[in-house]
Design a protein around this motif. Structure first.
Motif: not given
Ligand SMILES: C[S@@+](CC[C@H](N)C(=O)[O-])C[C@H]1O[C@@H](n2cnc3c(N)ncnc32)[C@H](O)[C@@H]1O
Length: 208
Positions: A86-87, A89-91
């Motif tokens: 998540r850190r 590539t949060p998208t």
């Protein structure tokens, strides 16, 4: 959520995310090809494929597949691993879930490919393997592919002994309606020879 504890959680205590990411960063820095799994899958699908990274961990493979233009969903039960994904590539879509209960997630079926790389199958909770294979088969479109990479001896596993044999795995796949299409010894595609310690398998859901 994970009623029976998976072997990865037993091994790491669910705290390995940062260390796992560092190990792969170091491998990449020292010149190792860390994108073999993504390249292998990319060659099996058409551009913009829908891919489920089952047991995605830190997302290293799904992130690469997205860079190659595919639409990836990552699912993992280990929060420390998912935190890295998540850190980074949060998208991208990262889902905290147990693969044995994918059907409860309301995922849109019709994936072109489901990937379980990095010994996910041997690291599942004991006894849940057939259910996980069934769940993965169920999210595939007709003709969709299940791609797995797994160690078959201690040298190729982070475990003292193997937990899955190929005949067992092929049996679970057959029960889930999947047929073996291809088996390699490495992610570079060298042919698998009986007795080999590592297998990359491609099983397919029938088209009809
Ligand atoms: C060695 S890591 C591999 C991660 C990633 N696939 C890779 O190749 O870098 C194995 C992963 O399988 C996940 N896993 C094991 N059992 C699981 C389950 N029942 N549901 C979801 N993930 C699971 C673990 O949490 C862990 O992140």
């Amino acid at each position: 959520m994970n009623s029976r504890r998976d072997r990865w959680a037993e091994l790491t205590g669910g705290q390995d995310g940062e260390a796992y990411a560092r190990r792969f960063a170091q491998l990449a820095e020292s010149g190792h090809d860390v994108h073999g799994e993504a390249a292998f899958c990319d060659a099996l699908v058409t551009p913009g494929a829908r891919i489920l990274d089952a047991g995605c961990g830190t997302g290293r493979v799904a992130i690469r597949l997205a860079e190659l233009g595919h639409r990836c969903t990552g699912v993992d039960v280990d929060r420390s691993m998912l935190a890295v994904a998540r850190r980074e590539t949060p998208t991208q879509e990262w889902i905290h879930a147990d693969l044995a209960h994918l059907d409860g997630l309301g995922l849109e079926p019709g994936f072109d490919l489901a990937l379980a790389a990095g010994n996910v199958v041997p690291l599942l909770a004991p006894g849940t393997e057939p259910a996980v294979v069934r769940q993965l088969a169920a999210v595939l479109r007709p003709g969709g592919l299940l791609v797995t990479g797994m160690g078959l001896d201690a040298e190729h596993l982070p475990l003292p002994e193997p937990t899955v044999t190929l005949p067992e795995f092929d049996h679970w796949c057959a029960e889930a309606g999947l047929t073996l299409r291809q088996r390699c010894a490495t992610w570079s595609g060298e042919p698998y020879r009986p007795g080999g310690g590592y297998a990359v398998s491609v099983h397919a859901r029938p088209t009809a």
